[in-house]
Design a protein around this motif. Structure first.
Motif, PDB file in Angstrom:
ATOM      1  N   SER A 115      57.951 -32.013 -18.436  1.00 55.23           N
ATOM      2  CA  SER A 115      59.175 -31.228 -18.581  1.00 55.23           C
ATOM      3  C   SER A 115      59.758 -31.327 -19.983  1.00 55.23           C
ATOM      4  O   SER A 115      60.274 -30.348 -20.499  1.00 55.23           O
ATOM      5  CB  SER A 115      60.201 -31.650 -17.543  1.00 55.23           C
ATOM      6  N   THR A 116      59.663 -32.511 -20.607  1.00 53.62           N
ATOM      7  CA  THR A 116      60.366 -32.676 -21.881  1.00 53.62           C
ATOM      8  C   THR A 116      59.878 -31.705 -22.964  1.00 53.62           C
ATOM      9  O   THR A 116      60.684 -30.966 -23.520  1.00 53.62           O
ATOM     10  CB  THR A 116      60.269 -34.135 -22.351  1.00 53.62           C
ATOM     11  N   PRO A 117      58.566 -31.683 -23.271  1.00 52.06           N
ATOM     12  CA  PRO A 117      58.150 -30.754 -24.330  1.00 52.06           C
ATOM     13  C   PRO A 117      58.458 -29.292 -23.989  1.00 52.06           C
ATOM     14  O   PRO A 117      58.978 -28.569 -24.834  1.00 52.06           O
ATOM     15  CB  PRO A 117      56.639 -30.968 -24.435  1.00 52.06           C
ATOM     16  N   THR A 118      58.166 -28.892 -22.754  1.00 51.90           N
ATOM     17  CA  THR A 118      58.417 -27.490 -22.403  1.00 51.90           C
ATOM     18  C   THR A 118      59.897 -27.181 -22.515  1.00 51.90           C
ATOM     19  O   THR A 118      60.292 -26.123 -22.984  1.00 51.90           O
ATOM     20  CB  THR A 118      57.949 -27.174 -20.973  1.00 51.90           C
ATOM     21  N   MET A 119      60.709 -28.118 -22.070  1.00 49.84           N
ATOM     22  CA  MET A 119      62.147 -27.908 -22.088  1.00 49.84           C
ATOM     23  C   MET A 119      62.644 -27.736 -23.514  1.00 49.84           C
ATOM     24  O   MET A 119      63.440 -26.836 -23.799  1.00 49.84           O
ATOM     25  CB  MET A 119      62.815 -29.126 -21.442  1.00 49.84           C
ATOM     26  N   VAL A 120      62.167 -28.583 -24.438  1.00 53.83           N
ATOM     27  CA  VAL A 120      62.648 -28.513 -25.819  1.00 53.83           C
ATOM     28  C   VAL A 120      62.124 -27.249 -26.494  1.00 53.83           C
ATOM     29  O   VAL A 120      62.872 -26.519 -27.155  1.00 53.83           O
ATOM     30  CB  VAL A 120      62.225 -29.791 -26.593  1.00 53.83           C
ATOM     31  N   ILE A 121      60.838 -26.950 -26.291  1.00 57.99           N
ATOM     32  CA  ILE A 121      60.262 -25.790 -26.981  1.00 57.99           C
ATOM     33  C   ILE A 121      60.859 -24.490 -26.454  1.00 57.99           C
ATOM     34  O   ILE A 121      61.275 -23.619 -27.220  1.00 57.99           O
ATOM     35  CB  ILE A 121      58.722 -25.798 -26.845  1.00 57.99           C
ATOM     36  N   LEU A 122      60.943 -24.373 -25.124  1.00 55.59           N
ATOM     37  CA  LEU A 122      61.512 -23.139 -24.578  1.00 55.59           C
ATOM     38  C   LEU A 122      62.962 -22.966 -25.012  1.00 55.59           C
ATOM     39  O   LEU A 122      63.400 -21.848 -25.319  1.00 55.59           O
ATOM     40  CB  LEU A 122      61.412 -23.140 -23.047  1.00 55.59           C
ATOM     41  N   ALA A 123      63.705 -24.069 -25.068  1.00 55.04           N
ATOM     42  CA  ALA A 123      65.094 -23.985 -25.512  1.00 55.04           C
ATOM     43  C   ALA A 123      65.160 -23.447 -26.927  1.00 55.04           C
ATOM     44  O   ALA A 123      65.994 -22.598 -27.251  1.00 55.04           O
ATOM     45  CB  ALA A 123      65.765 -25.355 -25.421  1.00 55.04           C
ATOM     46  N   LEU A 124      64.235 -23.906 -27.769  1.00 56.04           N
ATOM     47  CA  LEU A 124      64.210 -23.444 -29.162  1.00 56.04           C
ATOM     48  C   LEU A 124      63.887 -21.948 -29.214  1.00 56.04           C
ATOM     49  O   LEU A 124      64.555 -21.174 -29.905  1.00 56.04           O
ATOM     50  CB  LEU A 124      63.167 -24.247 -29.945  1.00 56.04           C
ATOM     51  N   VAL A 125      62.873 -21.547 -28.436  1.00 58.77           N
ATOM     52  CA  VAL A 125      62.493 -20.128 -28.426  1.00 58.77           C
ATOM     53  C   VAL A 125      63.668 -19.269 -27.967  1.00 58.77           C
ATOM     54  O   VAL A 125      64.002 -18.259 -28.597  1.00 58.77           O
ATOM     55  CB  VAL A 125      61.270 -19.918 -27.502  1.00 58.77           C
ATOM     56  N   LEU A 126      64.300 -19.690 -26.893  1.00 56.17           N
ATOM     57  CA  LEU A 126      65.433 -18.912 -26.374  1.00 56.17           C
ATOM     58  C   LEU A 126      66.558 -18.848 -27.397  1.00 56.17           C
ATOM     59  O   LEU A 126      67.185 -17.797 -27.582  1.00 56.17           O
ATOM     60  CB  LEU A 126      65.950 -19.521 -25.072  1.00 56.17           C
ATOM     61  N   ALA A 127      66.784 -19.958 -28.084  1.00 51.48           N
ATOM     62  CA  ALA A 127      67.857 -19.975 -29.075  1.00 51.48           C
ATOM     63  C   ALA A 127      67.536 -18.996 -30.196  1.00 51.48           C
ATOM     64  O   ALA A 127      68.411 -18.256 -30.657  1.00 51.48           O
ATOM     65  CB  ALA A 127      68.046 -21.386 -29.626  1.00 51.48           C
ATOM     66  N   LEU A 128      66.273 -18.963 -30.615  1.00 45.78           N
ATOM     67  CA  LEU A 128      65.887 -18.029 -31.676  1.00 45.78           C
ATOM     68  C   LEU A 128      66.072 -16.590 -31.206  1.00 45.78           C
ATOM     69  O   LEU A 128      66.586 -15.741 -31.934  1.00 45.78           O
ATOM     70  CB  LEU A 128      64.426 -18.274 -32.086  1.00 45.78           C
ATOM     71  N   LEU A 129      65.650 -16.330 -29.961  1.00 44.67           N
ATOM     72  CA  LEU A 129      65.809 -14.970 -29.423  1.00 44.67           C
ATOM     73  C   LEU A 129      67.278 -14.589 -29.332  1.00 44.67           C
ATOM     74  O   LEU A 129      67.671 -13.472 -29.658  1.00 44.67           O
ATOM     75  CB  LEU A 129      65.160 -14.871 -28.031  1.00 44.67           C
ATOM     76  N   ALA A 130      68.089 -15.547 -28.867  1.00 52.48           N
ATOM     77  CA  ALA A 130      69.501 -15.239 -28.662  1.00 52.48           C
ATOM     78  C   ALA A 130      70.270 -15.208 -29.968  1.00 52.48           C
ATOM     79  O   ALA A 130      71.422 -14.791 -29.995  1.00 52.48           O
ATOM     80  CB  ALA A 130      70.118 -16.263 -27.712  1.00 52.48           C
ATOM     81  N   ASN A 131      69.639 -15.659 -31.037  1.00 51.91           N
ATOM     82  CA  ASN A 131      70.327 -15.672 -32.327  1.00 51.91           C
ATOM     83  C   ASN A 131      70.045 -14.404 -33.125  1.00 51.91           C
ATOM     84  O   ASN A 131      70.677 -14.148 -34.141  1.00 51.91           O
ATOM     85  CB  ASN A 131      69.893 -16.907 -33.125  1.00 51.91           C
ATOM     86  N   LYS A 132      69.042 -13.631 -32.680  1.00 54.44           N
ATOM     87  CA  LYS A 132      68.724 -12.384 -33.385  1.00 54.44           C
ATOM     88  C   LYS A 132      69.871 -11.407 -33.275  1.00 54.44           C
ATOM     89  O   LYS A 132      70.513 -11.316 -32.223  1.00 54.44           O
ATOM     90  CB  LYS A 132      67.462 -11.764 -32.764  1.00 54.44           C
TER      91      LYS A 132
END
Lengths: 431, 293, 272
Positions: free
Chosen positions: B79-96
């Motif tokens: 869970s930890t790696p997926t959680m951190v990476i997906l959070a980063l991806v979502l943040a990038l998407l939501a920051n566009k």
């Protein structure tokens, strides 16, 4: 905006606080004359409805007593009961399975009924009870409960489908050959003749019901028990345990008579997507009230030699109180007697009343299948009275589940179970 | 001087006392009490018997303890790696920059506010075989597979990790998002003048700037994942068999199903020590890395 | 090539957003279906007929609303008390000179190392001997004992310049006055952040209320929902209505306070 929020928060806090106080108030108010009894139950589905009807009837006919029926989650019930009593929150009267009573007795949860009878002078006629069940509710010569029923594991069948497959005889009974082959043959014929979207057999893929079937098949082979007579060791008969489990596992994996991982196997039978199912008699009431479902009930087939099945019994117990109140005890015993005497109401769910005076009541005799059930009830294989049965049952279900999902072979699962039981009996905290 | 100190003591007491009392009663005392209980055969009905280190010996030889500890560790590892990476991806998407930016942020975060029981029953009803939403949707679009999301030991883990991801990833996303917005624009402007591609911008500016907050998220996530319990208990109840049972559930069952509070307290201590070592290791790693850069 | 990339860039966040809110939408639609409806085509869940009778049934005949209020009550009270006691303690450590200050601060730091889950069993025994099992006090009090707030607030209070405090002292302000009218207002973002964390923690707390409640009128939502579902789950519809009833107030609150919530959470990240 902010101000609105603050007002909202405060009003919620106030409101919940006032409701909290009002319930506290209502219990203290009742102390003035009306006795309120806390009654803990573990029923769900049809059972829950019929028990509520009995409680409602009692409350209506006894203006001085109010029974509060608290329905708990059945999977956590005994945990709550034991920790509740330890925390000084004992219910006045509660349900217990007869197989769990040795454990509760060992933990010091149960108060002897005889003491309460002596104190309250409420008359209980022990002779009226089914003596086989009553015997199991006695420890060291003392009564610890009032048994209310026996509920054996039976087979239900959809008459329409069996008839279409030519598997009903002239009197409407299923035609099932002898032994394992006879039963498999019966299912095979169903499979061939049923519509594509109807399964021959509906059963869950884990938990209680396949465990119950395994229990029945294990004891049908004449197995002695799960623990030794002196209750010190595991007495698991490996060959018989494996044979029973393998037979059931094949129903899922080899012959595929039971679809795997059905979300709700009751519903599958109820909505006529399966020809037979096996579960406790308590399902009878629910299915009888299902429109369009023409079903029959019978003892589970004798597959391995002896006509034996799984079963248990609901009992009314009186948990130990910190400050026993004779008035409440009397009221609790009166309520228990009332439940006994209205066994015909409880029988509507499907159970066999433990108080045999109910058996002759017209309200009971007019119910279908119940006469058959009274006979089935005498073929139940009860476990030996060990205080560890709850723990052993948890292990049995866990290990059996790994067989049913195909991840562990029966040989390995039972080897593990055998060790677990021995360890549990050795390291037990209940001594 | 002395007088001043004493008057300081007296003045400090009313401020400190309320917190001090609850803290000692409900955080410190349980640690001591737990240690005491671990030396006893301590049943829930309070039959108490001193047994020294027997509980600890039992723990070391208890396959179920190690198995459930392993399950929890497995969950942390997945869970930890997926959680951190997906959070980063979502943040990038939501920051566009987008008209729907606010909607995206809201949508990614929304599951986080639901109660654990709500998300568990949502998961149960969506993942059910045959009639559950996901499987019947698969059938609808012509895929006639029947995955048993909660009954296969491997798939059950996939489901639990997936559900937890959906439920809590929004929280980490917000932390990343805040860090993203703190990266000053001039850094990007300068790099753009130098002719950097978008990928280079991300790789050389965005990512390094996110590392500090990423570390914090990692630490919080590991500790949070080690506490996994409620959704597993509600969705698979540790099953099939005991193949998804986490350590907290095993401790709970030992204490409240088997009524053995002493042994449950012992295993709590085992878990406590492991978490302590983990957070010290991570703190150490953090400070030494911080020293280098 | 470039165009398709742009479409992808816009489509991807949208699709993910839909996936994220889809289960919630589905839950709301299921709760509007007439009871006992069996549905094989999953798309039919979204089509009429709709009905509100499930909501009426759930709210009128069961204690779900009560559990919702319990959750809110416990969450709000826990949050308010946490803010008060932690800010008081943080103020003392940051702004008052007293003996053994360092020792006490380190003593509080120890608590950060202790995961609450690892002390539940002894905590239960303690609560039992204090006779606070099965009560609102038992639900609330253990939740306020976390030192995280003290540590965050202390570092925040430290940044309030000494001169401000001293000049207020000169003007004859009492310590409490300084705490209440000078330091607290400056710490609003930190307080908001702690409030959000405490409330979410309490709102989602499952195991502790599950262990200590015996009366059904004291259940919080996370405890009550499984009990309800185990007793009444004949189909999807009632459980999903219970889920919806317990989520809708939060979803509405979220729409109103999204900005504040997001700010509060991001604050903690920057600080940490």
């Amino acid at each position: 905006m902010k101000r609105v929020f603050v007002v909202l928060l405060c009003s919620i806090a106030l409101f919940s606080f006032s409701t909290a106080c009002s319930t506290a108030g209502s219990t203290s108010e009742s102390a003035k004359g009306k006795i309120t009894l806390q009654y803990w139950t573990l029923f769900g589905g049809g059972d829950a409805e019929y028990m509520q009807q009995i409680v409602d009837k009692f409350n209506k006919t006894h203006p001085n007593i109010h029974v509060n029926n608290m329905q708990l989650d059945s999977t956590q019930y005994y945990t709550k009961l034991v920790s509740g009593v330890a925390a000084g929150r004992s219910p006045d009267v509660a349900i217990s399975h007869i197989t769990m009573m040795p454990e509760l007795e060992n933990l010091g949860i149960l108060s002897p009924v005889d003491d309460i009878i002596n104190e309250t002078k409420v008359n209980v006629k022990w002779d009226d009870f089914n003596q086989n069940i009553l015997k199991s509710s006695i420890f060291n010569g003392e009564h610890y409960s009032l048994p209310i029923d026996t509920h054996p594991f039976v087979m239900f069948y959809n008459k329409k489908y069996l008839k279409e497959a030519g598997l009903l005889d002239a009197s409407g009974n299923p035609i099932i050959g002898k032994g394992p082959d006879g039963f498999l043959n019966f299912l095979q014929q169903l499979k061939e003749k049923l519509p594509d979207d109807v399964a021959p057999f509906s059963l869950s893929n884990g938990g209680d019901d396949p465990y119950r079937l395994w229990w029945a098949l294990y004891f049908q082979q004449g197995a002695e028990g799960i623990v030794s007579k002196d209750l010190q060791r595991s007495a698991l008969d490996m060959d018989k345990a494996i044979k029973a489990a393998q037979f059931i596992k094949d129903l899922y994996f080899k012959q595929k008579f039971i679809p795997r991982n059905i979300a709700d196997f009751y519903q599958m039978f109820q909505t006529q997507k399966a020809a037979i199912t096996m579960t406790g008699v308590w399902a009878t009431g629910t299915w009888a009230s299902t429109k369009g479902l023409d079903f029959g009930a019978m003892n589970i087939p004798n597959i391995f030699g002896k006509q034996v099945t799984w079963g248990d019994s609901h009992n009314l117990i009186f948990p130990v109180q910190k400050n026993p109140d004779p008035k409440k005890q009397k009221a609790a015993l009166e309520f228990a007697k009332f439940v006994e005497e209205n066994g015909q109401m409880w029988a509507q769910a499907g159970h066999v009343p433990a108080n045999t005076t109910n058996w002759d009541k017209p309200d009971f005799t007019k119910l279908p299948y119940r006469k058959e059930y009274t006979k089935v009830a005498s073929t139940v294989a009860f476990p030996r009275q060990t205080a560890e049965f709850g723990g052993i049952k948890d292990f049995m279900m866990e290990d059996l589940d790994t067989i049913w999902n195909g991840s562990v072979s029966p040989e390995r699962a039972f080897k593990k179970l055998n060790n677990q039981i021995n360890d549990l009996l050795k390291n037990s905290i209940l001594k | 001087m002395r007088n001043k100190r004493i008057s300081g003591n007296i003045k400090a007491i009313p401020f400190l006392l309320p917190f001090f009392v609850v803290y000692v009663l409900f955080t410190i005392w349980p640690i001591i009490k737990g240690l005491q209980m671990s030396f006893y055969d301590w049943s829930i009905i309070k039959k108490i018997r001193f047994i020294g280190l027997e509980n600890y010996a039992q723990m070391l030889h208890d396959p179920d303890f190690w198995a459930s500890l392993w399950h929890t560790t497995l969950f942390v590892l997945f869970s930890t790696p997926t959680m951190v990476i997906l959070a980063l991806v979502l943040a990038l998407l939501a920051n566009k920059k987008s008209k729907l930016q606010a909607f995206y942020r809201g949508a990614y975060f929304l599951p986080t506010i639901l109660s654990v029981s709500v998300i568990s029953y949502l998961a149960i009803f969506m993942l059910q075989p045959y009639s559950g939403f996901i499987n019947s949707f698969l059938h609808l679009i012509g895929i006639h597979a029947e995955p048993f999301w909660m009954a296969g030991p491997h798939l059950a883990w996939v489901s639990i990790v997936g559900v937890t991801l959906w439920w809590t990833v929004g929280f980490n996303m917000i932390l990343f998002l805040a860090a993203l917005q703190d990266i000053p624009d001039y850094m990007y402007e300068a790099a753009k003048i130098d002719g950097a591609t978008r990928w280079q911008l991300f790789w050389n500016i965005t990512l390094p700037q996110l590392i500090p907050v990423g570390r914090i998220i990692l630490l919080l996530q590991v500790l949070a994942s080690y506490k996994i319990f409620a959704q597993i208990m509600l969705i698979t109840n540790g099953g099939p068999g005991t193949s998804t049972r986490p350590i907290i559930q095993y401790i709970y069952q030992t204490g409240f199903h088997k009524y053995n509070l002493g042994y449950a307290a012992t295993m709590s201590y085992g878990l406590f020590v492991i978490l302590l070592i983990l957070s010290i290791l991570q703190l150490k790693g953090q400070t030494s890395q911080g020293g280098e850069s | 090539m470039r165009k398709s990339r742009a479409v992808m860039g816009n489509l991807l966040p949208f699709i993910i957003a839909i996936i994220f809110i889809f289960p919630i939408i589905w839950m709301l639609f299921v709760s509007l279906k007439p009871q006992g409806l069996g549905i094989s085509n999953p798309l039919k869940w979204f089509l009429p007929p709709y009905t509100f009778t499930n909501y009426v049934h759930i709210i009128a005949d069961f204690q779900v609303l009560r559990w919702l209020l319990n959750s809110l009550f416990v969450g709000i009270v826990t949050t308010i008390i946490t803010l008060i006691v932690t800010s008081l303690a943080a103020f003392a450590i940051s702004k008052i000179n007293f003996q053994y200050k360092k020792f006490i601060f380190i003593f509080f730091l120890i608590g950060l190392m202790v995961p609450g889950e690892a002390t539940l069993i002894p905590l239960y025994q303690i609560a039992q001997s204090m006779h606070i099992l099965d009560s609102y006090i038992g639900l609330i009090v253990p939740g306020i004992a976390s030192p995280l707030g003290v540590i965050v607030l202390k570092s925040f209070f430290d940044s309030v310049p000494k001169e401000v405090i001293e000049s207020a002292r000169m003007d004859g302000c009492s310590l409490f006055r300084i705490y209440y009218s000078i330091v607290l207002p400056l710490a609003k973002p930190a307080l908001a952040s702690i409030a959000i964390f405490t409330f979410i923690g309490s709102w989602n707390n499952f195991l502790w209320p599950y262990m200590i409640t015996f009366s059904d009128h004291l259940y919080t939502l996370p405890v009550g929902i499984p009990v309800f579902n185990s007793n009444y789950s004949q189909d999807y519809i009632l459980p999903m209505t219970v889920n919806a009833v317990s989520s809708i107030p939060l979803i509405i609150a979220f729409f109103f306070f999204e900005k504040q919530i997001v700010k509060g959470i991001s604050f903690s990240g920057i600080k940490g």
